[in-house]
Design an enzyme around this catalytic site. Structure first.
Site, short mmCIF file in Angstrom:
data_model
loop_
_atom_site.label_atom_id
_atom_site.label_comp_id
_atom_site.label_asym_id
_atom_site.label_seq_id
_atom_site.Cartn_x
_atom_site.Cartn_y
_atom_site.Cartn_z
N GLY A 27 77.20 180.52 -6.71
CA GLY A 27 76.24 181.60 -6.92
C GLY A 27 75.16 181.61 -5.85
N ASP A 28 74.66 180.43 -5.51
CA ASP A 28 73.64 180.33 -4.46
C ASP A 28 74.19 180.78 -3.11
OD1 ASP A 28 71.19 179.09 -5.68
OD2 ASP A 28 72.64 177.58 -6.26
N THR A 29 75.39 180.33 -2.79
CA THR A 29 75.97 180.64 -1.49
C THR A 29 76.29 182.12 -1.37
OG1 THR A 29 76.90 178.41 -1.44
CG2 THR A 29 77.73 179.98 0.16
N ALA A 71 74.69 184.51 -2.86
CA ALA A 71 73.40 185.18 -2.67
C ALA A 71 72.94 185.03 -1.22
CB ALA A 71 72.36 184.59 -3.62
N ALA A 72 73.13 183.84 -0.64
CA ALA A 72 72.73 183.62 0.75
C ALA A 72 73.51 184.51 1.70
CB ALA A 72 72.94 182.15 1.11
#
Length: 401
Positions: free
Chosen positions: A172-174, A176-177
């Site tokens: 999820g973080d990646t 978004a990045a």
């Protein structure tokens, strides 16, 4: 340090990174790999928590060595008014600001987008948060795992009827990045080519996940169908699954019409390959259990390598399930410079992932290893016009380290 040292596509771009952990810093990492000057602002009392996450060598996480390469570390206390003044001084000369704080944090420091754009009208501001800068959930705390759940991904991972499982990385973080990186590049293009103003890019973790959920919502809208977890299978497309071998598992994607016929020939089931009702995907989906059983009955008496060799000869897509050891020892990874040696600032060498994507004229590169906390504080502040005396006074007050 590898990956080529040609001038990067983003050479001359100045980026201020205020985020920590994964989403914001991964965007900074990507921009830095292609030549941007990334100044990472960290709290003097410990810095980015990622420095101590997972496996630690010589006092620093080896994950940090990847996430923060090509960055300069400025240890600056943004909670102090003088620290905020220095941040504004740096932002006034920057092209991009990256932050992944909870919404409202920048505003509490007197650095709302309106206030920042008054200083630097052309600044591109990337804001990554759990739920975005607006909406009823904006003030709720949100991490990548929560974004994966709300975005619909966690419901589809795992085996039917069992607890949802984590993908294995902070997806999820990646995601978004990566969406943030795309937004930054589009905003810069609009500014530099069309003469547009700087703008704010608002990326929510759950929306970045939701954006890659394929036909999830159209299927619900058109048919009321709620896609469910299906283990390793690809629902509605057959055959595509993981199959057991004598010494592990292999993924086989035989879902193309001509590929299916070749696959059935390779496993000795020409009867299925010639069946009129299995010519198209719809017919294969109707008999998917039978087809999967036939493939598994063949793979289970072979080793993974035997299956790979036979299916490669038949031009059927198949893949071994790689571990970290498999990746590190694979000649294809090395032939494409995807395993690079990086000398850390502690003096040891560690292998790290190469650069993605690969540009022919302006390839990415590892120009510098990940910094110790505050390694570049004096240099960055001197470039901003502060004198040695001013820097010393800030250090005495604990504003910098």
């Amino acid at each position: 340090m590898g990956g080529g040292l040609a001038a990067g596509a983003l050479q001359g771009l100045r980026v201020i990174e205020m985020g920590q952990l994964i989403a914001g810093p991964f965007c900074g990492k990507t921009l830095g790999e292609f030549g941007a000057d990334v100044i990472k602002i960290e709290a003097p009392d410990g810095g980015d928590p990622l420095r101590s996450w997972r496996l630690v060598k010589e006092g620093t996480s080896v994950w940090w060595q990847v996430q923060s390469r090509n960055k300069r570390s400025l240890a600056l206390d943004l909670r102090q008014p003088q620290g905020q003044e220095i941040a504004r001084l740096l932002i006034a000369e920057a092209d991009v600001l990256i932050e992944n704080f909870r919404p409202g944090t920048l505003e509490s420091w007197g650095m709302s987008p309106d206030e920042i754009h008054a200083l630097n009208p052309g600044l591109v501001i990337l804001r990554i948060s759990g739920y975005g800068q607006t909406g009823p959930y904006r003030d709720l705390p949100g991490f990548g795992a929560i974004g994966e759940a709300m975005g619909g991904l966690r419901h589809l991972t795992g085996e039917p009827g069992r607890a949802p499982v984590r993908v294995g990385v902070s997806l999820g973080d990646t995601l978004a990045a990566l969406h943030g990186t795309i937004g930054v590049l589009m905003a810069l293009y609009h500014r530099n080519v069309h003469g547009g103003p700087g703008q704010v890019i608002d990326v929510a973790l759950h929306e970045a996940v939701f954006n890659v959920m394929e036909s999830l919502i159209p299927e619900y809208s058109a048919f009321g169908a709620v896609r469910e977890a299906a283990g390793s299978a690809l629902p509605g497309i057959a055959p595509s699954n993981a199959y057991p071998c004598q010494d592990g598992w292999v993924l086989v994607a035989g879902n193309g019409d001509s590929i299916f016929k070749r696959l059935m020939g390779a496993i000795g089931r020409q009867d299925l390959g010639d069946a009129p009702d299995l010519v198209g995907n719809a017919g294969r989906v109707a008999r998917v259990d039978e087809i999967d059983t036939a493939i598994a009955a063949w793979t289970v008496v072979h080793t993974v390598q035997q299956v790979m060799d036979i299916l490669a000869a038949a031009r059927v897509p198949a893949g071994k399930v790689y571990t970290a050891k498999d990746i590190a020892e694979d000649p294809h990874y090395r032939a494409r410079d995807m395993m690079l040696p990086q000398v850390t600032r502690d003096g040891y060498t560690v292998e790290v992932p190469g650069i993605v994507p690969k540009l022919s004229a302006t390839p990415g590169s590892i120009r510098s290893s990940a910094p110790h906390l505050g390694d570049d504080t004096d240099t960055v502040l001197a470039e901003a016009g502060l004198t040695t005396e001013q820097i010393g006074l800030l250090r005495t007050k604990g504003v910098i380290r």
